[in-house]
Design a protein around this motif. Structure first.
Motif, short mmCIF file in Angstrom:
data_model
loop_
_atom_site.label_atom_id
_atom_site.label_comp_id
_atom_site.label_asym_id
_atom_site.label_seq_id
_atom_site.Cartn_x
_atom_site.Cartn_y
_atom_site.Cartn_z
N PRO A 187 61.03 12.20 -0.58
CA PRO A 187 62.20 12.63 -1.35
C PRO A 187 62.76 13.97 -0.90
O PRO A 187 63.94 14.26 -1.14
N ARG A 188 61.95 14.83 -0.26
CA ARG A 188 62.45 16.13 0.18
C ARG A 188 63.47 16.01 1.31
O ARG A 188 64.22 16.96 1.58
N LEU A 189 63.48 14.86 1.97
CA LEU A 189 64.34 14.72 3.14
C LEU A 189 65.82 14.78 2.77
O LEU A 189 66.64 15.29 3.53
N ARG A 190 66.17 14.27 1.59
CA ARG A 190 67.58 14.27 1.19
C ARG A 190 68.14 15.69 1.14
O ARG A 190 69.25 15.96 1.62
N GLY A 191 67.36 16.62 0.59
CA GLY A 191 67.83 18.00 0.52
C GLY A 191 67.84 18.67 1.88
O GLY A 191 68.77 19.42 2.22
N ALA A 192 66.81 18.39 2.71
CA ALA A 192 66.73 19.04 4.01
C ALA A 192 67.83 18.57 4.94
O ALA A 192 68.38 19.36 5.73
N ALA A 193 68.17 17.29 4.88
CA ALA A 193 69.19 16.74 5.78
C ALA A 193 70.58 16.75 5.15
O ALA A 193 71.54 16.33 5.80
N GLY A 194 70.67 17.24 3.91
CA GLY A 194 71.98 17.26 3.27
C GLY A 194 72.98 18.12 4.00
O GLY A 194 74.18 17.86 3.99
N ARG A 195 72.50 19.17 4.68
CA ARG A 195 73.39 20.04 5.44
C ARG A 195 74.12 19.26 6.53
O ARG A 195 75.33 19.47 6.76
N THR A 196 73.40 18.38 7.21
CA THR A 196 74.02 17.60 8.28
C THR A 196 75.12 16.70 7.74
O THR A 196 76.22 16.62 8.31
N VAL A 197 74.84 16.04 6.62
CA VAL A 197 75.84 15.16 6.02
C VAL A 197 77.06 15.96 5.57
O VAL A 197 78.21 15.54 5.76
N ARG A 198 76.82 17.14 4.98
CA ARG A 198 77.96 17.99 4.55
C ARG A 198 78.77 18.46 5.75
O ARG A 198 80.01 18.52 5.69
N ASN A 199 78.09 18.78 6.83
CA ASN A 199 78.82 19.23 8.03
C ASN A 199 79.70 18.13 8.60
O ASN A 199 80.83 18.40 9.05
N ILE A 200 79.20 16.91 8.59
CA ILE A 200 80.03 15.79 9.07
C ILE A 200 81.27 15.66 8.19
O ILE A 200 82.39 15.47 8.68
N GLY A 201 81.10 15.78 6.88
CA GLY A 201 82.24 15.71 5.97
C GLY A 201 83.23 16.84 6.19
O GLY A 201 84.45 16.64 6.14
N ILE B 230 65.36 21.38 10.36
CA ILE B 230 64.95 20.44 9.33
C ILE B 230 63.43 20.39 9.24
O ILE B 230 62.85 20.27 8.15
N ALA B 231 62.77 20.48 10.39
CA ALA B 231 61.31 20.45 10.38
C ALA B 231 60.74 21.62 9.57
O ALA B 231 59.79 21.46 8.81
N SER B 232 61.35 22.82 9.72
CA SER B 232 60.86 23.97 8.96
C SER B 232 61.14 23.81 7.48
O SER B 232 60.36 24.26 6.63
N GLY C 286 58.36 21.94 6.03
CA GLY C 286 57.03 22.47 6.30
C GLY C 286 56.14 22.40 5.07
O GLY C 286 56.60 22.47 3.93
N ASP C 287 54.85 22.29 5.31
CA ASP C 287 53.88 22.18 4.22
C ASP C 287 53.73 23.55 3.55
O ASP C 287 53.30 24.52 4.18
N ASP C 288 54.12 23.63 2.28
CA ASP C 288 54.00 24.89 1.56
C ASP C 288 52.81 24.90 0.61
O ASP C 288 52.72 25.74 -0.29
N GLY C 289 51.90 23.96 0.79
CA GLY C 289 50.71 23.89 -0.05
C GLY C 289 50.85 22.94 -1.20
O GLY C 289 49.86 22.61 -1.87
N SER C 290 52.06 22.49 -1.53
CA SER C 290 52.25 21.54 -2.62
C SER C 290 51.91 20.15 -2.16
O SER C 290 51.76 19.87 -0.98
N ALA C 291 51.82 19.25 -3.09
CA ALA C 291 51.44 17.88 -2.77
C ALA C 291 52.55 17.23 -1.96
O ALA C 291 53.74 17.42 -2.23
N GLU D 260 66.94 16.34 13.69
CA GLU D 260 67.25 17.64 14.26
C GLU D 260 68.28 17.53 15.38
O GLU D 260 69.20 18.35 15.50
N ARG D 261 68.13 16.51 16.24
CA ARG D 261 69.10 16.35 17.32
C ARG D 261 70.48 15.98 16.76
O ARG D 261 71.50 16.42 17.30
N LEU D 262 70.50 15.18 15.69
CA LEU D 262 71.78 14.86 15.06
C LEU D 262 72.41 16.11 14.47
O LEU D 262 73.62 16.34 14.62
N ASP D 263 71.61 16.93 13.83
CA ASP D 263 72.11 18.18 13.24
C ASP D 263 72.68 19.09 14.33
O ASP D 263 73.77 19.67 14.18
#
Length: 744
Positions: free
Chosen positions: A663-677, A698-700, A703-708, A722-725
């Motif tokens: 589920p975290r991917l939507r927020g991390a990759a949201g920048r790319t989608v907004r940029n396309i728009g 996006i990989a950073s 990153g694992d911050d200790g949460s589940a 990342e390459r798409l971004d």
């Protein structure tokens, strides 16, 4: 096992399939020549004169190439309707031949109706072509009212011959055409692997040429994949089978392109950018020998040869082929990897993924395979493929119709433009020659076919004029060779018509060359040949092209930049849809028709690539603009590649054990989608002040911050994101969209 050991007939078949996917060009040429030859044979046996033979031959050619439907039933209906249209057209041409003003006015009306008929689809386009071309035939042969019965008979024979050749002599069924396209895909996939082999062994001085071969191989493979996808519905028994083939074609294309990229990266001092594989003329990165022991290079070379064998050898049983397949598939799980650098080991893993895609393609196209020699790795791959096949959903949604109206409709605008251009061509043509003025009108008509902007019309007119110049010289030489021999002239006409239709999709200049050379022979048959006639043909062609360009530029013009901007917006919208849907599904959202969306993106990108030809043509004086257009298209192709890869990976979520939603991917990759728009809105001319955003990778962000952890996203998905971004941010500069960099 080596491909060189295959029978020569099989190798020749593969080369032909790769050079002419689906044998579409060969079929068109054979059908046209067959229809003309049959028409000439029947008319000659009935004692018809040369004039009617020429009229029948030209009508048979028109009746063959004007039919564009894919279903045989629809083709038969259009052909049946085309005969009365042809008879009415030649009758009007003959009756009005002595009434210059009325005849010219009617010709302009006929041209308008023929172009306007495109809005009614393939049938309207075909009937319009028949009406216009047959009227032209009546002018060419000098039809008169007292000769009409003979011309009607000749044209009836021509349509009957065209139908007989189309449906009995050279039949093409949707299923048969799709089967040949599949064979072409395999052959071009094998050619791409061969280009990758060359890339592996190329020295520093040979690298640019080897890289260009890989680029060309990727483009040709993608072209064939699109041809298959546009014919799946007609050529497969049901929608589920069509989606299965579509999935396997996409998997094989993506895996093969990724293999080439990783191979280039392994030979480079730095990571190779995907853009390098899509930008024509981009220099190859600095390369050296493949890092690691020489044994790893030898093994990679052997396995690339084995992969090519797997692609080409279909329906051949034996344990040798199974062992090759088992060895390659084991690389997917990291088994038996050679001692080498991580970059080289990635190439071997990509070999395994490509072998899996080839096996999936074989199952989808050829049915169940012998599993007796499967290794554990092969059995796992087969289970994954079976699970993916079972999960395919064939649901589709209808798209709303957004057709423009009035003069904004492309067909209406083109009809008005060509009518005005034809009027100018008639006036100018009459001043040049009262007998051959129709050549200017024909050229004006032709430059509007399959064009949508002033730049496209200008390029097409230039190519037609260039082909005509050389065709005039060839016509003079051929007319001197055949002399007064009717048989030799007709035989050469058939050869030139075959070459004309076989080369038409490849080069409009070549097609124009063969047309003009053929006309020199037809003038010889009609005893009207002279040097002056062929020179007049050249003058009328130049006049017609000039009238077409003038009409396109002055009457309801569509500038090239406006046309490309509209198509660019469409491509960006499709890219945003694919990226957003793929990220949503990878984040745990509902399933979507991702491969269908990816196909729409590819089709929109193909339209844009064609529309930019006037900007990227070698003779264009705007060098900076040409470079910019090539760079933008290459960046978009890079974006499309990563979007296709994300879409294909997202569809594996329900079945693939190594991919889980996060589920975290939507927020991390949201920048790319907004940029396309943002870029889409700026190109569309909307009042948007927001810049393109940049920031942490996006990989950073994941990153694992200790949460589940909510789930696991593969490293490949992250790389594609990342390459798409990066590619989307790269689009901002050539499109003049501001980029904001956050404070450190």
């Amino acid at each position: 096992m080596n491909v060189a050991g295959r029978p020569g007939r099989a190798r020749l078949r593969d080369r032909l399939a790769a050079s002419d996917p689906g044998l579409l060009r060969l079929t068109a040429a054979l059908r046209t020549v067959g229809a003309i030859a049959l028409t000439l044979a029947v008319l000659a046996s009935l004692g018809f004169g040369v004039t009617r033979l020429v009229a029948g031959a030209m009508t048979a050619m028109v009746a063959t190439f004007a039919i564009r439907e894919r279903q045989r039933g629809a083709q038969a209906v259009t052909l049946a309707l085309g005969l009365p249209v042809a008879l009415a057209s030649v009758s009007l041409g003959a009756v009005l031949s002595e009434r210059t003003v009325v005849g010219d006015a009617l010709f302009v009306v006929l041209i308008f109706c023929a172009v306007y008929g495109r809005r009614f689809g393939d049938r309207g386009t075909g009937l319009g072509l028949i009406g216009f071309q047959v009227y032209f035939v009546s002018l060419f042969v000098g039809a008169a009212a007292d000769r009409l019965p003979g011309l009607w008979a000749a044209m009836t024979v021509a349509f009957a011959s065209s139908a007989l050749v189309r449906f009995a002599v050279v039949p093409v069924t949707p299923a048969g055409l799709l089967q040949r396209l599949r064979q072409a895909f395999r052959a071009r996939l094998a050619q791409l692997v061969s280009a990758q082999l060359t890339l592996l062994d190329a020295g520093p001085d040979e690298m640019d040429k080897a890289l260009e071969e890989v680029r060309e191989g990727n483009a040709r493979l993608h072209e064939t994949a699109l041809m298959i996808q546009t014919r799946l519905e007609e050529g497969t028994p049901d929608e589920s089978a069509a989606r299965l083939v579509q999935r396997r074609i996409a998997d094989a294309e993506i895996a093969a392109e990724r293999l080439g990229l990783l191979l280039l990266s392994a030979r480079s001092a730095e990571r190779a950018d995907t853009l390098t594989l899509h930008l024509p003329g981009a220099p190859a990165p600095e390369v050296g020998r493949l890092p690691g022991p020489e044994e790893a290079t030898d093994r990679l070379r052997r396995d690339l040869l084995a992969l090519r064998t797997l692609v080409l050898r279909t329906g051949v049983p034996g344990t040798g082929l199974a062992r090759v397949r088992n060895r390659l598939l084991a690389y997917r799980d990291g088994e038996n990897l050679p001692p080498a650098s991580p970059a080289v080991q990635d190439v071997f893993r990509a070999l395994g993924e490509t072998a899996r895609a080839v096996m999936g393609l074989r199952i989808a196209l050829d049915g169940p395979q012998d599993e007796s020699d499967d290794s554990p790795a092969t059995a796992r791959s087969r289970e994954e493929l079976d699970a993916e096949d079972a999960a395919i959903d064939a649901g589709e949604e209808a798209e709303p119709d957004a057709t423009r109206t009035g003069l904004r409709r492309p067909t209406t605008r083109a009809a008005v433009q060509v009518a005005v251009g034809s009027t100018l061509a008639i006036i100018g043509g009459e001043l040049l020659s009262t007998d051959r003025w129709y050549w200017a009108v024909l050229t004006c008509w032709i430059v509007f076919i399959n064009t949508a902007s002033t730049g496209e019309i200008l390029v097409k007119g230039y190519r037609r004029l260039l082909g005509t110049v050389f065709g005039v010289a060839a016509g003079i030489a051929l007319a001197a060779v055949v002399g007064r021999s009717t048989l030799a002239a007709f035989l050469l006409v058939l050869v030139l018509i075959f070459l004309m239709f076989y080369t038409a999709p490849l080069s409009y200049t070549l097609m124009s060359f063969f047309v003009t050379a053929m006309l020199g022979l037809l003038y010889t048959l009609l005893h009207t040949y002279s040097w002056e006639v062929l020179v007049l043909r050249l003058e009328e062609t130049a006049l017609g092209a000039a009238c077409g360009v003038a009409a396109a530029a002055l009457v309801l013009p569509v500038r090239t930049d406006r046309r490309t901007d509209e198509l660019l917006v469409t491509v960006l919208e499709r890219l945003g849809e694919v990226a957003e849907a793929a990220v949503g599904q990878l984040s745990g959202g509902p399933a979507d028709d991702l491969l269908d969306k990816a196909r729409e993106l590819d089709q929109a990108l193909g339209d844009l690539r064609g529309a930019t030809q006037p900007l990227t043509h070698p003779v264009t004086p705007l060098r900076a603009r040409r470079t910019n257009a090539r760079y933008v298209v290459a960046l978009l192709e890079t974006c499309a590649y990563h979007a296709r890869s994300l879409a294909a990976t997202a569809e594996l979520l329900p079945t693939h054990p190594s991919i889980a939603a996060d589920p975290r991917l939507r927020g991390a990759a949201g920048r790319t989608v907004r940029n396309i728009g943002t870029i889409t809105a700026r190109v569309a001319g909307e009042d948007v002040s927001a810049p393109v955003e940049t920031g942490p990778s996006i990989a950073s962000l994941l990153g694992d911050d200790g949460s589940a952890r909510y789930g696991r996203i593969t490293g490949r998905v992250l790389r594609h994101l990342e390459r798409l971004d990066e590619a989307v941010v790269g689009l901002a500069r050539p499109l003049d969209v501001p980029v904001s960099t956050p404070d450190r």
